[in-house]
Scaffold this active site. Structure first.
Site, short mmCIF file in Angstrom:
data_model
loop_
_atom_site.label_atom_id
_atom_site.label_comp_id
_atom_site.label_asym_id
_atom_site.label_seq_id
_atom_site.Cartn_x
_atom_site.Cartn_y
_atom_site.Cartn_z
N ARG A 24 -91.56 11.14 23.64
CA ARG A 24 -90.86 12.28 24.25
C ARG A 24 -89.77 12.75 23.30
O ARG A 24 -88.91 11.96 22.91
CB ARG A 24 -90.26 11.90 25.60
N SER A 121 -92.75 14.33 31.65
CA SER A 121 -92.50 13.89 33.03
C SER A 121 -91.39 14.68 33.73
O SER A 121 -91.51 15.87 33.93
CB SER A 121 -92.19 12.40 33.03
N HIS A 122 -90.29 14.01 34.03
CA HIS A 122 -89.19 14.60 34.80
C HIS A 122 -88.18 15.30 33.89
O HIS A 122 -87.19 15.85 34.39
CB HIS A 122 -88.49 13.50 35.59
N ASP A 294 -92.06 15.34 40.67
CA ASP A 294 -91.54 15.68 39.34
C ASP A 294 -92.51 16.56 38.56
O ASP A 294 -93.55 16.99 39.07
CB ASP A 294 -91.19 14.41 38.56
N ASP A 296 -94.79 16.14 36.19
CA ASP A 296 -96.22 15.82 36.03
C ASP A 296 -96.83 15.20 37.28
O ASP A 296 -97.99 14.78 37.26
CB ASP A 296 -96.43 14.91 34.82
N ASP A 298 -96.14 12.45 39.12
CA ASP A 298 -96.28 11.02 39.44
C ASP A 298 -95.09 10.46 40.22
O ASP A 298 -95.19 9.41 40.83
CB ASP A 298 -96.58 10.17 38.19
N ARG A 299 -93.96 11.17 40.23
CA ARG A 299 -92.80 10.68 40.99
C ARG A 299 -92.68 11.38 42.33
O ARG A 299 -93.11 12.53 42.46
CB ARG A 299 -91.51 10.95 40.23
N THR A 363 -89.50 -2.47 33.53
CA THR A 363 -89.62 -1.04 33.82
C THR A 363 -90.75 -0.44 32.99
O THR A 363 -90.83 -0.67 31.79
CB THR A 363 -88.29 -0.35 33.47
N GLU A 382 -91.51 1.53 41.88
CA GLU A 382 -90.30 1.42 41.06
C GLU A 382 -89.18 2.22 41.70
O GLU A 382 -89.43 3.24 42.36
CB GLU A 382 -90.55 1.99 39.67
N LYS A 395 -98.53 6.02 38.70
CA LYS A 395 -97.90 6.26 39.99
C LYS A 395 -98.34 7.64 40.46
O LYS A 395 -98.77 8.47 39.65
CB LYS A 395 -96.40 6.11 39.90
C1 G16 Z 1 -91.47 6.42 33.27
C2 G16 Z 1 -92.22 5.16 33.51
C3 G16 Z 1 -91.64 4.43 34.68
C4 G16 Z 1 -90.14 4.21 34.48
C5 G16 Z 1 -89.47 5.53 34.24
C6 G16 Z 1 -88.02 5.40 33.89
O1 G16 Z 1 -91.68 7.30 34.33
O2 G16 Z 1 -93.58 5.39 33.76
O3 G16 Z 1 -92.31 3.24 34.82
O4 G16 Z 1 -89.60 3.59 35.59
O5 G16 Z 1 -90.09 6.17 33.14
O6 G16 Z 1 -87.90 4.74 32.68
P1 G16 Z 1 -86.52 4.62 31.93
O7 G16 Z 1 -85.59 3.93 32.90
O8 G16 Z 1 -86.84 3.82 30.71
O9 G16 Z 1 -86.04 6.02 31.64
P2 G16 Z 1 -92.05 8.82 34.08
O10 G16 Z 1 -92.15 9.41 35.45
O11 G16 Z 1 -90.91 9.36 33.26
O12 G16 Z 1 -93.34 8.79 33.33
#
Ligand code: G16
Length: 568
Positions: A24, A121-122, A294, A296, A298-299, A363, A382, A395
């Protein structure tokens, strides 16, 4: 003569190391000449290895800025590397959960070897926002550490990539596109409808007829109103089809369902700060269940009437306690549950009561993959607003929302009633997370080093604030040994566990694109028989531990921040 394969000389770019979930970075970084091409070539080489030639891959993403350009790059590079077929969402659009399912399902009777997901993602999108590229393996899940490490190593050595420069594919229209490529012969791009497959899949997991009877009022004699915020991310088209076409909801109750390359200028992170529109609207009391998703898809964030916030840790535990309400779980043996280490321990208590296994992983959703493949867990989650099951290997925000609807249809109680009854049965893991986003990386690293250095002296110490005292039982840097393949992940977060089961966790985020983000997690356990405190406001119950945490890590001194950017 087929389309020529061109060998393009290139040089490594520093920092192409996948984080918690893929690479990212800011959009301009991806726009540098050869930057995206390099990373895609390394995914194909190191991610697929000997399976590269003749492989089939799914490609898609949340539609953020740069998606179309990146899909074009992937098509040209895949063709020039002997990949036989790409399955591409129309306009390059697929939510992360939908893409995971497409990998697992196979394509026209043949297995799919993996997928490339274009999302940050978010994180916000747009010309100055974030972009991301993630590789998923043939089980549909994010590549594990040894694969992402191999991809990263390849990025440090790359000196050329291959591209079928002259190949032009219109992936805005569903249908089959066939090409002849020099050296490799036939190359196929199947452009597919982005939504249908996922919607049909959900109808095999849930009892749609029953959910529809809940929403329309047939079940209880009163309409059950939902309010959903897709935050201009990937879930809009999925949610509209599911809720309006299949479940009888009112389309006016679905917010921001049109995906936008810059998420309408918003931050597509479904939490109390960034999904404030939903939180405020829910406060009016007109809606029974609220959800936000979010970028994409998944959240998820779940709210009950009057914006009753269900922490992700509680959401996981409530679903775990009610697995029998969901047809998918009834049709199989549910063997265990899992949560990431910073996630509050509420689900552990449900597992114990049901006599099931429970796992605590680092994580990152990738750490659940092996446990699901080995059928040791059926449900996991999570604190970072992720909930899901072994129906896929990501997720799944919309799945979590449907799971809640199914439970609500079964129990015919309100969200607050269900959650408070859960606390009365198991006790309450009051939880909060403080995020200090985009702080100076050097200061953040110093804070972590400073804190860890004191850990040996912490054990046995009593720490007090606001008249409450906690005694430290364990102080460590979390380490995980995967019970399936024996791989070990070290340095996964600084953890203080107190004698009453309460915990403090300090971690640096692995998903940011600039500076560092410090996350402070607080999990304070209130036993079920503590009637006076059980349903008290979360901030009051958490205050002493928050004060202790901020003092221990000297947050202000190391970051110059007097307050977090986000509290959830
Ligand atoms: C990703 C991971 C998750 C993780 C989250 C936050 O989510 O797939 O398992 O909990 O990042 O990670 P960090 O605390 O390292 O920022 P996503 O939704 O961003 O793909």
């Amino acid at each position: 003569m087929g389309i020529p394969v061109v060998e393009v000389p290139t040089k490594p770019f520093a920092g192409q190391k996948p984080g918690t979930s893929g690479l990212r970075k800011r959009v301009p970084e991806f726009q540098q000449k050869h930057y995206t091409e390099n990373f895609v070539q390394c995914i194909l080489d190191a991610g697929l290895g000997s399976k590269k030639r003749g492989s089939q891959l799914v490609v898609g993403g949340d539609g953020r800025f740069l998606t179309m350009e990146a899909v074009n790059v992937i098509i040209k590079i895949a063709a020039a590397n002997g990949v036989s077929r790409l399955i591409v969402g129309q306009n390059g659009f697929l939510s992360t959960p939908a893409l995971s399912h497409l990998i697992r399902k196979g394509h026209e009777g043949k297995p799919v070897d993996g997928g490339v997901i274009l999302t940050a993602s978010h994180n916000p999108g747009g010309p100055k926002g974030d972009f991301g590229i993630k590789f998923n393996c043939d089980n549909g899940g994010p590549a594990p550490d040894h694969v992402t490490d191999a991809i990263y190593t390849a990025t440090t050595k790359i000196d050329k990539y291959f591209s079928a420069e002259e190949l032009s594919c219109d992936f805005t229209v569903p249908g089959r596109n066939e090409y002849e490529v020099d050296k490799y012969g036939k190359f196929v791009v199947d452009v597919i409808d982005s939504v249908n497959d996922y919607v049909n899949f959900m109808s095999t997991i849930f009892d749609f007829a029953k959910i529809k009877r809940l929403l329309t009022g047939e079940l209880t004699g009163r309409k059950f109103r939902v309010l959903v915020d897709s935050m201009h991310g990937a879930t809009g088209p999925y949610v509209s089809t599911l809720l309006v076409d299949h479940l009888g909801a009112d389309s006016n109750d679905l917010l921001r369902t049109v995906p936008k390359p810059d998420f309408g200028g918003g931050h597509p992170d479904p939490n109390l700060t960034y999904a404030k529109t939903l939180v405020d609207k829910m406060k009016g009391g007109d809606y029974d269940l609220g959800a936000a998703f979010d970028g994409d898809g998944d959240r998820n964030m779940i709210l009950g009437k009057e914006s009753f916030f269900v922490t992700p840790s509680d959401s996981l535990a409530v679903i775990a306690d009610n697995v029998d309400a969901i047809p998918y779980f009834r049709s199989k043996k549910v063997t265990g549950f899992a949560r990431s280490m910073p996630t509050a321990g509420a689900v552990d208590l449900v597992a114990k009561a049901k006599g099931l296994e429970v796992f605590e992983t680092p994580t990152g959703w990738k750490y659940f993959g092996n446990l699901m493949d080995a059928q040791r867990i059926a449900l996991c989650g999570e604190e970072s607003f992720g909930t899901g099951s072994d129906h896929i290997r990501e997720k799944d925000g919309v799945w979590a929302f449907l799971a809640w609807l199914q439970i609500l249809a079964e129990r015919r109680e309100s969200v607050p009633q269900i959650v408070q009854a859960h606390w009365k049965k198991y006790g309450r893991n009051v939880f909060t997370r403080y995020d200090y986003e985009n702080v100076d990386a050097a200061g953040a690293n110093l804070l972590m080093t400073f804190l860890e250095a004191q850990f040996p002296a912490f054990v046995g110490r009593q720490l007090s604030a606001n008249g409450v005292t906690y005694k430290v039982a364990v102080a460590d840097n979390f380490q995980y040994k995967d019970p399936i393949d024996g791989s070990v992940a070290t340095k996964q977060g600084l953890r203080l566990v107190f004698e009453d089961g309460s915990r403090l966790v300090f971690r640096l985020s692995g998903t940011g694109s600039a500076g560092a983000t410090i996350r402070l997690y607080v999990d304070s356990y209130i036993p079920a028989d503590d009637a006076q405190r059980l349903c008290a406001p979360a901030q009051d119950l958490l205050k002493p531990l928050v004060l202790i945490a901020l003092d221990l890590c000297k947050m202000e001194q190391f970051t110059n921040r007097t307050a977090p950017t986000v509290i959830t």
